[in-house]
Design a protein around this motif. Structure first.
Motif, PDB file in Angstrom:
ATOM      1  N   LYS A  14       0.828  -1.208   0.000  1.00 15.98           N
ATOM      2  CA  LYS A  14       0.000   0.000   0.000  1.00 15.98           C
ATOM      3  C   LYS A  14       0.862   1.258   0.000  1.00 15.98           C
ATOM      4  CE  LYS A  14      -4.046  -2.016   2.168  1.00 15.98           C
ATOM      5  NZ  LYS A  14      -4.972  -1.963   3.303  1.00 15.98           N
ATOM      6  N   GLU A  15       1.996   1.215   0.700  1.00 18.76           N
ATOM      7  CA  GLU A  15       2.887   2.368   0.754  1.00 18.76           C
ATOM      8  C   GLU A  15       3.403   2.711  -0.641  1.00 18.76           C
ATOM      9  OE1 GLU A  15       4.750   3.861   3.609  1.00 18.76           O
ATOM     10  OE2 GLU A  15       3.205   3.149   4.979  1.00 18.76           O
ATOM     11  N   LEU A  16       3.777   1.682  -1.413  1.00 17.81           N
ATOM     12  CA  LEU A  16       4.267   1.915  -2.770  1.00 17.81           C
ATOM     13  C   LEU A  16       3.180   2.496  -3.650  1.00 17.81           C
ATOM     14  CD1 LEU A  16       6.396  -1.295  -3.398  1.00 17.81           C
ATOM     15  CD2 LEU A  16       7.207   1.025  -3.045  1.00 17.81           C
ATOM     16  N   VAL A  17       1.969   2.009  -3.493  1.00 19.09           N
ATOM     17  CA  VAL A  17       0.848   2.519  -4.287  1.00 19.09           C
ATOM     18  C   VAL A  17       0.594   3.979  -3.934  1.00 19.09           C
ATOM     19  CG1 VAL A  17      -1.617   2.299  -4.740  1.00 19.09           C
ATOM     20  CG2 VAL A  17      -0.203   0.246  -4.537  1.00 19.09           C
ATOM     21  N   ARG A  18       0.654   4.317  -2.651  1.00 18.93           N
ATOM     22  CA  ARG A  18       0.433   5.712  -2.230  1.00 18.93           C
ATOM     23  C   ARG A  18       1.508   6.632  -2.796  1.00 18.93           C
ATOM     24  NH1 ARG A  18      -0.706   3.519   3.377  1.00 18.93           N
ATOM     25  NH2 ARG A  18      -2.956   3.269   3.403  1.00 18.93           N
ATOM     26  N   LYS A  19       2.777   6.195  -2.742  1.00 21.41           N
ATOM     27  CA  LYS A  19       3.867   7.006  -3.292  1.00 21.41           C
ATOM     28  C   LYS A  19       3.686   7.209  -4.791  1.00 21.41           C
ATOM     29  CE  LYS A  19       7.442   5.848   0.052  1.00 21.41           C
ATOM     30  NZ  LYS A  19       8.735   5.182   0.261  1.00 21.41           N
ATOM     31  N   LEU A  21       0.881   7.054  -6.547  1.00 26.68           N
ATOM     32  CA  LEU A  21      -0.282   7.905  -6.797  1.00 26.68           C
ATOM     33  C   LEU A  21       0.043   9.364  -6.504  1.00 26.68           C
ATOM     34  CD1 LEU A  21      -3.228   8.045  -7.629  1.00 26.68           C
ATOM     35  CD2 LEU A  21      -3.855   7.585  -5.265  1.00 26.68           C
ATOM     36  N   LYS A  22       0.765   9.616  -5.433  1.00 27.57           N
ATOM     37  CA  LYS A  22       1.148  10.991  -5.085  1.00 27.57           C
ATOM     38  C   LYS A  22       2.025  11.589  -6.185  1.00 27.57           C
ATOM     39  CE  LYS A  22       3.395  13.720  -1.523  1.00 27.57           C
ATOM     40  NZ  LYS A  22       4.156  13.731  -0.297  1.00 27.57           N
ATOM     41  N   ALA A  23       2.980  10.810  -6.680  1.00 31.89           N
ATOM     42  CA  ALA A  23       3.855  11.287  -7.755  1.00 31.89           C
ATOM     43  C   ALA A  23       3.057  11.575  -9.024  1.00 31.89           C
ATOM     44  CB  ALA A  23       4.948  10.258  -8.038  1.00 31.89           C
ATOM     45  N   GLU A  24       2.108  10.718  -9.339  1.00 28.44           N
ATOM     46  CA  GLU A  24       1.271  10.927 -10.521  1.00 28.44           C
ATOM     47  C   GLU A  24       0.448  12.201 -10.401  1.00 28.44           C
ATOM     48  OE1 GLU A  24       0.813   9.161 -13.525  1.00 28.44           O
ATOM     49  OE2 GLU A  24       2.728   8.334 -12.891  1.00 28.44           O
ATOM     50  N   LEU A  25      -0.129  12.420  -9.237  1.00 28.04           N
ATOM     51  CA  LEU A  25      -0.948  13.614  -9.031  1.00 28.04           C
ATOM     52  C   LEU A  25      -0.104  14.882  -9.076  1.00 28.04           C
ATOM     53  CD1 LEU A  25      -3.367  12.364  -6.238  1.00 28.04           C
ATOM     54  CD2 LEU A  25      -3.891  12.738  -8.650  1.00 28.04           C
ATOM     55  N   GLU A  26       1.128  14.822  -8.542  1.00 28.07           N
ATOM     56  CA  GLU A  26       2.002  15.983  -8.572  1.00 28.07           C
ATOM     57  C   GLU A  26       2.415  16.336  -9.996  1.00 28.07           C
ATOM     58  OE1 GLU A  26       5.160  15.035  -5.908  1.00 28.07           O
ATOM     59  OE2 GLU A  26       3.999  15.593  -4.137  1.00 28.07           O
ATOM     60  N   GLN A  27       2.562  15.341 -10.843  1.00 30.82           N
ATOM     61  CA  GLN A  27       2.958  15.602 -12.229  1.00 30.82           C
ATOM     62  C   GLN A  27       1.851  16.302 -12.995  1.00 30.82           C
ATOM     63  OE1 GLN A  27       4.118  11.920 -13.991  1.00 30.82           O
ATOM     64  NE2 GLN A  27       6.041  11.791 -12.859  1.00 30.82           N
ATOM     65  N   ARG A  28       0.619  16.056 -12.625  1.00 30.63           N
ATOM     66  CA  ARG A  28      -0.512  16.638 -13.349  1.00 30.63           C
ATOM     67  C   ARG A  28      -0.850  18.045 -12.879  1.00 30.63           C
ATOM     68  NH1 ARG A  28      -4.234  11.281 -13.113  1.00 30.63           N
ATOM     69  NH2 ARG A  28      -2.878   9.993 -14.362  1.00 30.63           N
ATOM     70  N   ARG A  29      -0.342  18.424 -11.719  1.00 29.23           N
ATOM     71  CA  ARG A  29      -0.639  19.732 -11.154  1.00 29.23           C
ATOM     72  C   ARG A  29       0.184  20.800 -11.871  1.00 29.23           C
ATOM     73  NH1 ARG A  29       0.511  19.558  -5.199  1.00 29.23           N
ATOM     74  NH2 ARG A  29      -1.007  17.900  -5.364  1.00 29.23           N
ATOM     75  N   PRO A  30      -0.426  21.936 -12.205  1.00 29.28           N
ATOM     76  CA  PRO A  30       0.368  22.990 -12.846  1.00 29.28           C
ATOM     77  C   PRO A  30       1.388  23.559 -11.855  1.00 29.28           C
ATOM     78  CG  PRO A  30      -1.831  23.795 -12.323  1.00 29.28           C
ATOM     79  CD  PRO A  30      -1.812  22.318 -12.023  1.00 29.28           C
ATOM     80  N   PRO A  31       2.481  24.090 -12.367  1.00 33.62           N
ATOM     81  CA  PRO A  31       3.488  24.631 -11.458  1.00 33.62           C
ATOM     82  C   PRO A  31       2.936  25.847 -10.715  1.00 33.62           C
ATOM     83  CG  PRO A  31       4.012  25.167 -13.731  1.00 33.62           C
ATOM     84  CD  PRO A  31       2.841  24.237 -13.768  1.00 33.62           C
ATOM     85  N   PRO A  32       3.461  26.119  -9.527  1.00 37.06           N
ATOM     86  CA  PRO A  32       2.986  27.280  -8.771  1.00 37.06           C
ATOM     87  C   PRO A  32       3.381  28.574  -9.470  1.00 37.06           C
ATOM     88  CG  PRO A  32       4.834  26.259  -7.665  1.00 37.06           C
ATOM     89  CD  PRO A  32       4.480  25.376  -8.816  1.00 37.06           C
TER      90      PRO A  32
END
Length: 55
Positions: A14-19, A21-32
């Motif tokens: 589960k820890e690997l899946v969370r990491k 998923l978090k990385a995937e979501l961060e890649q889709r977010r526009p830069p600040p």
């Protein structure tokens, strides 16, 4: 062949899946925006330190 004879792929932890998923979501977010980057890096503070002090 029996179903038990075939190796099933192991489920990821589960820890690997969370990491992942978090990385995937961060890649889709526009830069600040640039102002937020400057605030987080403390560039405004550097600018204050460089300005000559008025007496």
């Amino acid at each position: 062949m029996d179903k038990c004879d075939k190796q099933q792929p192991a489920k990821p932890a589960k820890e690997l899946v969370r990491k992942w998923l978090k990385a995937e979501l961060e890649q889709r977010r526009p830069p600040p925006d640039p102002e937020q980057i400057r605030r987080e890096l403390g560039w405004d503070m550097l600018k204050l330190c460089r300005e000559p002090a008025t007496r």
